[in-house]
Design a protein around this motif. Structure first.
Motif, PDB file in Angstrom:
ATOM      1  N   ALA F 111       0.840  -1.206   0.000  1.00  0.00           N
ATOM      2  CA  ALA F 111       0.000   0.000   0.000  1.00  0.00           C
ATOM      3  C   ALA F 111       0.873   1.252   0.000  1.00  0.00           C
ATOM      4  O   ALA F 111       0.582   2.237  -0.693  1.00  0.00           O
ATOM      5  N   ASN F 112       1.927   1.193   0.780  1.00  0.00           N
ATOM      6  CA  ASN F 112       2.794   2.378   0.859  1.00  0.00           C
ATOM      7  C   ASN F 112       3.447   2.686  -0.487  1.00  0.00           C
ATOM      8  O   ASN F 112       3.511   3.841  -0.920  1.00  0.00           O
ATOM      9  N   LEU F 113       3.933   1.625  -1.146  1.00  0.00           N
ATOM     10  CA  LEU F 113       4.592   1.856  -2.434  1.00  0.00           C
ATOM     11  C   LEU F 113       3.595   2.401  -3.454  1.00  0.00           C
ATOM     12  O   LEU F 113       3.925   3.317  -4.228  1.00  0.00           O
ATOM     13  N   ALA F 114       2.357   1.840  -3.446  1.00  0.00           N
ATOM     14  CA  ALA F 114       1.332   2.327  -4.371  1.00  0.00           C
ATOM     15  C   ALA F 114       1.079   3.812  -4.144  1.00  0.00           C
ATOM     16  O   ALA F 114       1.009   4.608  -5.100  1.00  0.00           O
ATOM     17  N   ALA F 115       0.975   4.190  -2.860  1.00  0.00           N
ATOM     18  CA  ALA F 115       0.707   5.593  -2.542  1.00  0.00           C
ATOM     19  C   ALA F 115       1.865   6.476  -3.011  1.00  0.00           C
ATOM     20  O   ALA F 115       1.674   7.535  -3.607  1.00  0.00           O
ATOM     21  N   GLN F 116       3.078   6.000  -2.728  1.00  0.00           N
ATOM     22  CA  GLN F 116       4.282   6.755  -3.061  1.00  0.00           C
ATOM     23  C   GLN F 116       4.407   6.947  -4.576  1.00  0.00           C
ATOM     24  O   GLN F 116       4.755   8.029  -5.067  1.00  0.00           O
ATOM     25  N   LYS F 117       4.074   5.888  -5.306  1.00  0.00           N
ATOM     26  CA  LYS F 117       4.209   5.940  -6.767  1.00  0.00           C
ATOM     27  C   LYS F 117       2.972   6.545  -7.444  1.00  0.00           C
ATOM     28  O   LYS F 117       2.974   6.732  -8.663  1.00  0.00           O
ATOM     29  N   GLY F 118       1.918   6.736  -6.676  1.00  0.00           N
ATOM     30  CA  GLY F 118       0.686   7.238  -7.304  1.00  0.00           C
ATOM     31  C   GLY F 118       0.041   6.238  -8.234  1.00  0.00           C
ATOM     32  O   GLY F 118      -0.629   6.598  -9.195  1.00  0.00           O
ATOM     33  N   LEU F 119       0.241   4.960  -7.929  1.00  0.00           N
ATOM     34  CA  LEU F 119      -0.328   3.907  -8.785  1.00  0.00           C
ATOM     35  C   LEU F 119      -1.557   3.290  -8.119  1.00  0.00           C
ATOM     36  O   LEU F 119      -1.734   3.358  -6.901  1.00  0.00           O
ATOM     37  N   THR F 120      -2.380   2.657  -8.952  1.00  0.00           N
ATOM     38  CA  THR F 120      -3.540   1.936  -8.428  1.00  0.00           C
ATOM     39  C   THR F 120      -3.157   0.495  -8.154  1.00  0.00           C
ATOM     40  O   THR F 120      -2.753  -0.234  -9.063  1.00  0.00           O
ATOM     41  N   LEU F 121      -3.235   0.134  -6.893  1.00  0.00           N
ATOM     42  CA  LEU F 121      -3.099  -1.272  -6.505  1.00  0.00           C
ATOM     43  C   LEU F 121      -4.459  -1.671  -5.935  1.00  0.00           C
ATOM     44  O   LEU F 121      -4.974  -0.986  -5.039  1.00  0.00           O
ATOM     45  N   ALA F 122      -5.069  -2.730  -6.481  1.00  0.00           N
ATOM     46  CA  ALA F 122      -6.403  -3.130  -6.012  1.00  0.00           C
ATOM     47  C   ALA F 122      -6.477  -4.644  -5.917  1.00  0.00           C
ATOM     48  O   ALA F 122      -5.699  -5.365  -6.558  1.00  0.00           O
ATOM     49  N   TYR F 123      -7.411  -5.124  -5.084  1.00  0.00           N
ATOM     50  CA  TYR F 123      -7.560  -6.559  -4.855  1.00  0.00           C
ATOM     51  C   TYR F 123      -8.912  -7.026  -5.373  1.00  0.00           C
ATOM     52  O   TYR F 123      -9.911  -6.318  -5.279  1.00  0.00           O
ATOM     53  N   ASN F 124      -8.926  -8.260  -5.828  1.00  0.00           N
ATOM     54  CA  ASN F 124     -10.080  -8.771  -6.564  1.00  0.00           C
ATOM     55  C   ASN F 124     -11.129  -9.428  -5.645  1.00  0.00           C
ATOM     56  O   ASN F 124     -11.360 -10.627  -5.715  1.00  0.00           O
ATOM     57  N   PHE F 125     -11.740  -8.602  -4.782  1.00  0.00           N
ATOM     58  CA  PHE F 125     -12.864  -9.111  -3.978  1.00  0.00           C
ATOM     59  C   PHE F 125     -14.146  -8.870  -4.762  1.00  0.00           C
ATOM     60  O   PHE F 125     -14.800  -7.835  -4.617  1.00  0.00           O
ATOM     61  N   GLN F 126     -14.540  -9.880  -5.565  1.00  0.00           N
ATOM     62  CA  GLN F 126     -15.637  -9.647  -6.513  1.00  0.00           C
ATOM     63  C   GLN F 126     -17.017  -9.623  -5.875  1.00  0.00           C
ATOM     64  O   GLN F 126     -17.963  -9.168  -6.490  1.00  0.00           O
ATOM     65  N   LEU F 127     -17.155 -10.157  -4.653  1.00  0.00           N
ATOM     66  CA  LEU F 127     -18.491 -10.147  -4.041  1.00  0.00           C
ATOM     67  C   LEU F 127     -19.015  -8.727  -3.879  1.00  0.00           C
ATOM     68  O   LEU F 127     -20.222  -8.522  -3.746  1.00  0.00           O
ATOM     69  N   ARG F 128     -18.099  -7.751  -3.872  1.00  0.00           N
ATOM     70  CA  ARG F 128     -18.540  -6.353  -3.828  1.00  0.00           C
ATOM     71  C   ARG F 128     -19.412  -5.994  -5.032  1.00  0.00           C
ATOM     72  O   ARG F 128     -20.094  -4.972  -5.007  1.00  0.00           O
ATOM     73  N   GLN F 129     -19.356  -6.787  -6.081  1.00  0.00           N
ATOM     74  CA  GLN F 129     -20.099  -6.453  -7.299  1.00  0.00           C
ATOM     75  C   GLN F 129     -21.416  -7.221  -7.417  1.00  0.00           C
ATOM     76  O   GLN F 129     -22.133  -7.050  -8.399  1.00  0.00           O
ATOM     77  N   THR F 130     -21.707  -8.079  -6.447  1.00  0.00           N
ATOM     78  CA  THR F 130     -22.983  -8.796  -6.516  1.00  0.00           C
ATOM     79  C   THR F 130     -24.150  -7.819  -6.427  1.00  0.00           C
ATOM     80  O   THR F 130     -24.037  -6.760  -5.820  1.00  0.00           O
ATOM     81  N   SER F 131     -25.259  -8.211  -6.999  1.00  0.00           N
ATOM     82  CA  SER F 131     -26.482  -7.403  -6.888  1.00  0.00           C
ATOM     83  C   SER F 131     -26.854  -7.207  -5.435  1.00  0.00           C
ATOM     84  O   SER F 131     -27.358  -6.158  -5.041  1.00  0.00           O
ATOM     85  N   GLU F 132     -26.615  -8.231  -4.642  1.00  0.00           N
ATOM     86  CA  GLU F 132     -26.990  -8.147  -3.236  1.00  0.00           C
ATOM     87  C   GLU F 132     -26.191  -7.046  -2.532  1.00  0.00           C
ATOM     88  O   GLU F 132     -26.733  -6.298  -1.719  1.00  0.00           O
ATOM     89  N   TRP F 133     -24.888  -6.980  -2.827  1.00  0.00           N
ATOM     90  CA  TRP F 133     -24.085  -5.967  -2.161  1.00  0.00           C
ATOM     91  C   TRP F 133     -24.448  -4.570  -2.659  1.00  0.00           C
ATOM     92  O   TRP F 133     -24.502  -3.615  -1.863  1.00  0.00           O
ATOM     93  N   SER F 134     -24.711  -4.442  -3.949  1.00  0.00           N
ATOM     94  CA  SER F 134     -25.141  -3.148  -4.489  1.00  0.00           C
ATOM     95  C   SER F 134     -26.427  -2.708  -3.794  1.00  0.00           C
ATOM     96  O   SER F 134     -26.595  -1.538  -3.442  1.00  0.00           O
ATOM     97  N   LEU F 135     -27.310  -3.634  -3.586  1.00  0.00           N
ATOM     98  CA  LEU F 135     -28.588  -3.304  -2.959  1.00  0.00           C
ATOM     99  C   LEU F 135     -28.385  -2.923  -1.492  1.00  0.00           C
ATOM    100  O   LEU F 135     -29.017  -1.988  -0.991  1.00  0.00           O
ATOM    101  N   LEU F 136     -27.494  -3.649  -0.802  1.00  0.00           N
ATOM    102  CA  LEU F 136     -27.209  -3.300   0.592  1.00  0.00           C
ATOM    103  C   LEU F 136     -26.693  -1.863   0.661  1.00  0.00           C
ATOM    104  O   LEU F 136     -27.116  -1.070   1.515  1.00  0.00           O
ATOM    105  N   THR F 137     -25.789  -1.538  -0.231  1.00  0.00           N
ATOM    106  CA  THR F 137     -25.208  -0.199  -0.262  1.00  0.00           C
ATOM    107  C   THR F 137     -26.295   0.840  -0.520  1.00  0.00           C
ATOM    108  O   THR F 137     -26.356   1.881   0.140  1.00  0.00           O
ATOM    109  N   ARG F 138     -27.170   0.507  -1.467  1.00  0.00           N
ATOM    110  CA  ARG F 138     -28.263   1.427  -1.767  1.00  0.00           C
ATOM    111  C   ARG F 138     -29.200   1.585  -0.560  1.00  0.00           C
ATOM    112  O   ARG F 138     -29.687   2.688  -0.286  1.00  0.00           O
ATOM    113  N   CYS F 139     -29.450   0.488   0.148  1.00  0.00           N
ATOM    114  CA  CYS F 139     -30.292   0.572   1.348  1.00  0.00           C
ATOM    115  C   CYS F 139     -29.648   1.472   2.407  1.00  0.00           C
ATOM    116  O   CYS F 139     -30.340   2.237   3.083  1.00  0.00           O
TER     117      CYS F 139
END
Lengths: 340, 340, 340, 340, 340, 340
Positions: F111-139
């Motif tokens: 995380a520190n190196l990403a911040a220092q370099k101004g790069l995007t480092l991201a992790y593939n937690f795909q459950l964040r994209q489920t309809s259920e999670w989108s709906l929870l967020t909307r709720c």
């Protein structure tokens, strides 16, 4: 017996997925020779996909070059009338998509011309070919229903405004949920009663959800151009005191995504159509009869075959020109009642 | 505040099991002083059973001796009118069993006299007190429904022709399934729309099963003396284009023993009443809302209390004399339409 | 018509909860004058409980003092024979608990004496009075079954060895699951076929669980004194080629606590008895018919009334002396086959 | 180890969809070199489809040219005997479709010749390879069942008379529902008991529905040529007092389209086979054990492998020649009993 | 053996409906001689209702006049400590309602005094007497579980804040959902692990819904005086690495009205307590075991008998003074963790 | 806008079935130019299958020849750190499979190196994209939940120890059920609370079933080399007093094959995630809201698009480098607590 020469007018989804496959399976009775569409590229592509020889972008050329025996009309509702009239003027039998037309007068004129010319004009109400409808008819014949006196018919979608095609354009379709969905169950209900002309017709139409927008279950629609009813309800009474309650919707705040059914009440028994059940008295007790093994049928294939039977003068349960004219009159009277 | 003095006219089941227990539970507001019935023995027995001081076999004596403040009418439908008019002439508030009367004119006269005398005349439509109806009302108030534009209301029995009482005697009851069952759900449907007077009323009535006989689920009836409709269907439209579909039956070839429900369709949400469910859009999605813990309520007790509130000039949701007159007119127009 | 004078022999549960209440409800036809039991205290207590005048500890006194018209026998199986013979010698009709006896010869002798004396001897197989059996009979009469050719009958308990009474004592009961449970469904199965005498009888009996002990669902039994079969299976064939498969158990490693049913197979339709369903062809399709509103009946009351009808020479569906003799012969042949 | 050379006799559905795919998956153990059928075109087509080198229309040429090590027989039942005998005379192991033959004597002769020649003759009862049967066997081994003393086995179709092939031709098939379906569950039931020879066999066969015609769920059959039993029931007892109840049907007025099951009762536990459940006592209580994750297995592949194991002298649970002879004798005795 | 003399302190619902009926059913072991309550009228009424000779409004008189052998304490939680200490000082065994006390030190002091005096002090955790818990214990003993290493225990109500008594008064009850509900399942969870003292305890408590008010399912509560937690969650770890997850609520936005369960995970099998199911491997497969016929038991009667067994020095599974002290310490550590 | 050049490191299942198909569908934003794997044959085969130009067996050549803009890392967990660091040193954005790393320090350094370099480092937690999670967020956004204060999160398999790959190798994966499954639901739970750093973390891990062996539902594992936890449970508390209960298992003696869910408790409403339901109060009553028509989404496609959005500086809900560092710290603290 020589093959009938058939042409299709309209190159959309219903031609591609319903009519052409059915005609092709009936190749011992009919030969599909051309597809005609204002859009020649679409016509050509569809013809090629199904191995049909010719494609046209106007009917004049098509009639001259093909001299068809029968015409299948798969165009928007407002074109059914001119195209069917033209086809009959060319001496062709016509198998027309439902609804018959966008006005009662048009449908009446179509029926009159067919009668005058001795041609078969029929409408593609395929639900008549379902196993459930065949069974209902058999139950009537076998005396399990008794005289039918009331029918509740509905075809409801919760948010099923089609997101494609012309379904929300009144000038092309002539109406919305009633024109597209309601006519299917209305046709069956009228059949069950012998296709009488109603005494009284009272109805209502609404467009609140269609014009407000919201979640779509069949694509997304544009509330701004929504020009048809999203729901229609009606009550019909007939000279012999029988009656029909009718409901149809593209959008209604109800539970099921889609709900299509007829409840048919007779003196001896009542039937629920989808799924089929018979409610009667047997052996002195109230009885519920279920038929667990109804056959899955290809209803388009059977309906196209029924049309060909009618062309050949054989018995057929396809929707006739006369029935189409009655149905269209009922539809128009519902819209008039709703608007009054 | 002094207790109101109440008397009951009619000593049948509904007095015994509904009205008297409710009045007794409300003993801080009302004092039941007499029961009156053409049959003095029945009146006496009922009075004794519930600890009510007096019993009469004519109203003349009763009014003279008791000078009641309010009268509860639990007699056959054809007596509602003369007894209510007489009670109001004696300056009494009247709590009358449903339906209001057996003709629209009677119900209108009753309402006029109540207005003229400044008395409370109300009808005992207890379904207004169900938890489900309270919740529907709350959903309307809270904006969860939006404007309501269509209602499907039905109260259907498969073979529920009552085997006792006068239910199949037209001269006493004024009608059958519509008078006895249909009015309950019609009253609710009209409430939901603000109790408007309909533009158009078209309806049908049938008596095939009642006159044919068969298996009974609520005792056995005599087909030979069956004089009312076993089923009634109707469609009502209102000046603001809202509409109601209504069905009621004592006997119909359907599956459920009994099926009573209203489906109420609004612009924002639709509700199913029994059991209660709300169908709407929430958080951008189509949502079905269930309320699993609705309270069981004593609907007669609540409705009697609502009547007493009305007598006291307090807000009340009891069915008013004016509403009763509208409802009775609708019922009459349905019968007229069916007969025409 | 004068009342028949009835006495009961046996003062146990079945007399107390079944026979006496039924006889008392039929007080317009029969007058219960005495209870007789080896244990006078029990007899006295039972008589007092039900308002019966006399109690005896021997039949000699009872016959002398009461001169009954009919005798109801509610004693252990081994006493049915001597007590029924004695009763008939005194000129009494006899209503005897099931099974008829503990040997085929006894049941045959009982039937012969009844015939010779012109008396009614009947056995209390009450399942004949269930709504399901009435409906099966009606289905046969109405031609919905066609000729019946095979029946599967079973009455199975998983661990239902009765923890009280003499049910596991062979000398008193003559057998176990077959004698106590199997005879009920065997009687119905034989009825459905017209009570023929079988050609061949082959069967098996087991006592493994009864003698091993274990969890009891109807009280606890003592494996050490367990002297009867805990399960019996048999196959019967008849001269007209029809057949019956029979299973009965007090204890069997199966899922349901208790499972009692007949599956009846005819040429036109098949029926499942508990719960009742008819499987047939209707309107050209395979159909399953359910009867959702069968009446709850008091089967003991109906069976006692059927016995009284038989005594009065009226048509009756009570199990006759002759039928009892056939059934007892079948039971004995099953035991013989199992032992061979 | 060299590959075994295999040939198939019979080029029908069972060869195509069952045996050849299984043999092909076992290509490390067996090499399919030829297909033989009276119809050379069918043989050739099948061989080509599966990449099998040779096709023959007579076995003489086939044996001469191919010198196979093993023969798989997939012909109508009446050919099993001559073809298996011929194959063994050529020194081949034989894997024969079920049932073994159309007479007990044939099956006995086949077993005798196999024993005399030291060859493996086995029958293709694939249900022995289901996960459920493996689990039942494991439960027996692990002591969860205790000694088994009674089995109810059935394989019932409501209207499952095959509309193709020779299934209704007695001369070719030797029988109907028992020969085609009943043998499957009979084989399992006999296995569970150790394949004993029964003491007594009594049975019945019927053909009412088959000869009357009606709705078909597996194609349409011709009532006029229906020559086999549509239902067979039997009861078997064994020297150690164990017993089997057997039912099989092509057509029976029952609810389920198809119902195939064994209920197996042991001293400690009972099992239901399809779906598998164990009913026993555990921790002092009656317990129902379900096994939710049984593996889906390719039962033909496993059974063919089991046959190859047997050929190689390894332990195998394939149905042996001796077992086949016992089973065929049971079948014949059922038919004899039914005919007597 | 002479009867033990028992007195009750507290005259509320739990005394009336639980303890006194149980003690009365155990009248061969114990004689209830007095009820003591600050409110003499309540004490007198309760005593009269159950036929108990004496009533007191102070313990001093009660001890002097009755000299009881044992005391049952049914008062608010904050009185358990002083009343139990006083009782033991008078040499009485004590059967105290749960939870033991409102502080860990109190419960420890109580246990110490009991040990020092050689008296039985026990707490009324009746769930230990359920059939499910007996079966769990038997499964552990029979080796069907293996070592248990993790337990999830919860007792959740959606809106079950009691609307009566002192349940929301922290000074009297010491806490809310954890004190009232959580202790029941915590006691069982600790039992399953051998009642170890935890290494680590971390927890959280909440009161959002209690303080906000809303729909009540167990009466209506006053948000203004709501002084306890409406939900508590915690995690406990033990020296042998086993662990417990605990949740309890009076109010939580979850689906079920009430949800009480333990999931118990062992090396060989896991159990679900309510309803009971065992999840394990059997015959080489994953197996789910259900016990369909668990006995309904009177858990209060069994727990009171267990207390009497303990008093008599017999084996007993009642919650001991030492266990109560451990449990109270866990509860206190949860509250401390939540507050830190 | 020019296309981003992407390379993948790792040529296993997740690259083949998830990442490459998603990247290919996003070909208007990204161009996949190379696959890199220690095993060149695998890399080449994968590249060819998906039409990717280059394949490498070392990153040095890959970076030199391809100069990618972004790197997708699909290798075993222990390689995430070195490969991500190297990628960022080459100026590449990194989309890394979950979990972030095998130690908290590694994830923090990333995380520190990403911040220092101004790069995007991201992790593939795909459950964040489920309809259920989108709906929870909307709720949450729409105020239907209120402040969330407690979450129960679990991801449990009964016997789901993967039988392939490195899942049971601690040195490569860093852990078992928690690392592989628990992190998915932990990530969602932390999201719902705003990704706070916990105050207290207490947890337990077990490996009894993994080390004992048994029936496998996801292939067979080797108990001898089983080096990770088969179950992990934990409790987390946060500075604002919110809390999380977490459970994850590869193997646990529970009923369901797989059970993955979050229960999220807020002041106004609670939600169940899989399947989604909202539990709240509406119109003065407790209400359960279901959303029957949630869209099926391609969660990998949406998550890859979200990563590309992040790279482009647009709003994105992909798991950030900072969140990954927090999550990894929580995981490490759970393992530390379990080991202490």
């Amino acid at each position: 017996m020589p093959l009938l020469k058939a042409v299709l007018i309209g190159a959309g989804h219903i031609a591609d997925s319903n009519h052409i496959p059915a005609l092709k399976q009936l190749s011992d009775r009919v030969d599909v020779v051309a597809v005609c569409s204002r859009d020649l590229i679409k016509a050509r592509a569809l013809a090629d996909k199904h191995g049909i020889p010719s494609a046209f972008d106007n009917t004049t050329d098509m009639y001259r070059q093909c001299a068809p025996d029968l015409v299948v009309i798969c165009t928007p509702n407002n074109l059914h009338f001119p195209q069917a009239m033209e086809a009959m003027e060319h001496g062709c039998h016509v198998f027309c998509e439902k609804p018959p037309a966008i006005s009662a007068q048009n449908a009446r004129d179509m029926a009159n011309l067919a009668a005058q010319k001795g041609l078969t004009l029929a409408y593609n109400f395929q639900l008549r070919q379902t196993s459930e409808w065949s069974l209902l008819t058999r139950c009537q014949t076998d005396g399990l229903m008794g005289d039918i006196y009331h029918i509740k018919a509905h075809f409801l979608r919760r948010r099923g405004i089609p997101g494609w095609g012309y379904f929300t354009d009144k000038s092309m379709q002539g109406g919305g949920a009633l024109m597209d969905l309601g006519v299917h169950v209305l046709d069956l209900a009228l059949c069950a009663l012998g296709y009488p002309v109603p005494d009284q017709v009272v109805g209502s139409t609404y467009d609140f959800i269609g014009r407000a927008g919201g979640k779509g279950l069949m694509g997304t629609w544009d509330p701004a151009t929504f020009g048809v009813e999203d729901a229609a309800m009606a009550y019909l009474t007939f000279p012999d005191k029988t009656s029909i309650m009718l409901s149809a919707s593209f959008a209604l705040n109800t539970q099921a995504d889609i709900d299509r059914n007829l409840e048919i009440f007779g003196r001896k028994g009542g039937a629920n159509l989808f799924p089929f059940a018979l409610h009667t008295e047997l052996a002195g007790e109230l009885a519920d009869v279920h038929f667990p093994y109804l056959e899955e049928v290809d209803i388009q294939l059977k309906n196209t075959a029924a049309f060909l039977d009618a062309c050949a003068g054989k018995p057929s349960n396809v929707c006739t020109a006369e029935q189409g004219a009655i149905l269209q009159e009922v539809v128009e009277r519902i819209y008039q009642s709703a608007a009054s």
